[in-house]
Design an enzyme around this catalytic site. Structure first.
Site, PDB file in Angstrom:
ATOM      1  N   HIS A   1     116.462  48.939  17.457  1.00  0.00           N
ATOM      2  CA  HIS A   1     116.100  47.512  17.454  1.00  0.00           C
ATOM      3  C   HIS A   1     115.385  47.192  16.152  1.00  0.00           C
ATOM      4  O   HIS A   1     114.168  47.340  16.032  1.00  0.00           O
ATOM      5  CB  HIS A   1     115.198  47.211  18.655  1.00  0.00           C
TER       6      HIS A   1
ATOM      7  N   ASP B   1     117.255  40.528   8.996  1.00  0.00           N
ATOM      8  CA  ASP B   1     116.528  39.422   8.378  1.00  0.00           C
ATOM      9  C   ASP B   1     115.023  39.508   8.603  1.00  0.00           C
ATOM     10  O   ASP B   1     114.277  38.638   8.154  1.00  0.00           O
ATOM     11  CB  ASP B   1     117.064  38.073   8.871  1.00  0.00           C
TER      12      ASP B   1
ATOM     13  N   GLY C   1     116.529  35.164  19.663  1.00  0.00           N
ATOM     14  CA  GLY C   1     115.899  33.868  19.510  1.00  0.00           C
ATOM     15  C   GLY C   1     114.926  33.618  20.644  1.00  0.00           C
ATOM     16  O   GLY C   1     114.654  34.500  21.460  1.00  0.00           O
TER      17      GLY C   1
ATOM     18  N   HIS D   1     118.126  40.757  24.236  1.00  0.00           N
ATOM     19  CA  HIS D   1     116.693  40.511  24.212  1.00  0.00           C
ATOM     20  C   HIS D   1     116.281  39.928  25.571  1.00  0.00           C
ATOM     21  O   HIS D   1     116.764  38.862  25.970  1.00  0.00           O
ATOM     22  CB  HIS D   1     116.333  39.483  23.132  1.00  0.00           C
TER      23      HIS D   1
ATOM     24  N   GLU E   1     110.609  39.913  26.861  1.00  0.00           N
ATOM     25  CA  GLU E   1     109.638  39.937  25.772  1.00  0.00           C
ATOM     26  C   GLU E   1     108.619  38.826  26.017  1.00  0.00           C
ATOM     27  O   GLU E   1     107.444  39.096  26.270  1.00  0.00           O
ATOM     28  CB  GLU E   1     110.334  39.742  24.427  1.00  0.00           C
TER      29      GLU E   1
END
Length: 372
Positions: free
Chosen positions: A27, A31, A188, A215, A218
């Site tokens: 992971h 960017d 995102g 994702h 989180e």
């Protein structure tokens, strides 16, 4: 040959030993791992205004800005990195440097993820973005080899969860499955953008036998993990720390006698890999400290935990730093790190024979030698 001393204490995880360890990162955002000096140079070429043009100050700014306690605020720092990744040359450079930085840190297998749809501002097509990044990865791997470091890199093509291009990006991933792309992800802000918004994309990928990580867990709760697994078919979970909401520890806070809910049992029993990013989780308030981070509790309960960086620039981190923090503040040992490294290696999305060779030729011999 002398018999091994099974009673000997494992060596301390000194900075020198940690630096020498072979590492696996599943992971790590392309960017989110730019060199500050590179951002300054590319921003000047692109005419993009930065908070500062001093590389050291810029690196510090990214960490401070990301250290907000909010995933949404954390994500705004990417405005500056995305802005300088809009040409083939810039993408190729960033990808090449990312590989070199990971290899210099001892990473032997890395999965790099990025969202091609974020790099179209100057007219590139999605495929041109993928081609430029892959060329940079290939150049980085070759340059690292010339310096005596062997690293294997796979790409996770990512769709932005707040957008509506999931199917298009899934098709892009499938079109490049034999050209470096090993999996698919969505990324995102989690709030209000559940994985099931992209169910059509995930169905396409599952029917095409293509690996998916998502994702989840989180900033959103354990329900997001359930949705990623049971509705969308994720094989791994990005972050996943909120699974602790489905775990009840003993009254004294110990794992002895801990009670797991249905979801937690599923994740542990199926050994679903959790791509845990300790420092990043502190910044987004998914955890309070390294010492109390759920990764250690999950390790002790037998979950398939892996150690990751998430965004090296925003967290001012590396795999060596993440391991060192766990050793210093949560008592992790060499054996713990080896177990997490092997879990990561065998759950990469590269083909099994590739991963098996990395384990046999790079990971196990190095740990055995370092263990003395």
């Amino acid at each position: 040959m002398a018999a091994a001393d099974l009673t000997a204490e494992p060596p301390a995880l000194t900075p020198e030993l940690v630096a020498a360890l072979p590492k696996v990162v599943l992971h790590d955002h392309l960017d989110g791992g730019l060199r500050p000096a590179t951002i300054v140079e590319l921003a000047a070429e692109a005419g993009h205004e930065l908070p500062t043009t001093d590389p050291a100050e810029l690196g510090a700014w990214f960490v401070e800005a990301a250290d907000s306690g909010s995933l949404e605020r954390y994500l705004t720092t990417f405005d500056h990195t995305i802005a300088v990744m809009q040409t083939p040359d810039a993408l190729r450079r960033v990808a090449r440097e990312s590989v070199l930085d990971l290899a210099a840190d001892g990473v032997v297998y890395a999965e790099q993820r990025y969202a091609p749809e974020q790099h179209l501002q100057q007219g590139m097509s999605l495929q041109e973005v993928v081609d430029a990044v892959q060329q940079g990865f290939d150049e980085g791997v070759a340059e690292a080899a010339e310096a005596g470091r062997t690293i294997t890199v796979g790409t996770l093509v990512t769709a932005m969860r707040h957008a509506d291009r999931g199917v298009e990006i899934a098709e892009l991933a499938l079109a490049n499955r034999d050209a470096g792309v090993v999996g698919f992800d969505i990324a995102g802000a989690e709030a209000a953008f559940p994985p099931s918004n992209h169910l059509e994309a995930f169905t396409l990928l599952r029917r095409s036998s293509f690996p998916v990580t998502i994702h989840a867990g989180e900033s959103s709760g354990a329900d997001a993990i359930w949705e990623a697994l049971q509705l969308c078919g994720a094989l791994r979970i990005g972050h996943g720390v909120r699974i602790d909401e489905d775990i009840e520890l003993a009254a004294d806070g110990s794992v002895d006698g801990a009670r797991l809910g249905v979801l937690a049992h599923w994740v542990r029993d199926r050994q679903v890999p959790l791509e845990i990013c300790p420092s990043s989780n502190l910044q987004t308030a998914a955890a309070e400290s390294i010492a109390t981070h759920p990764i250690t509790m999950l390790r002790d309960l037998g979950f398939a935990v892996t150690i990751n960086t998430d965004n090296r620039l925003m967290s001012g981190t590396s795999m060596s730093r993440e391991i060192s923090l766990l050793a210093a503040e949560a008592g992790w040992t060499l054996d713990d790190v080896e177990a997490a490294t092997l879990t990561a290696a065998f759950n990469g999305f590269a083909h099994h024979d590739v991963l098996e060779a990395i384990v046999a030729e790079q990971i196990l011999p190095a740990f055995a030698e370092l263990a003395g």
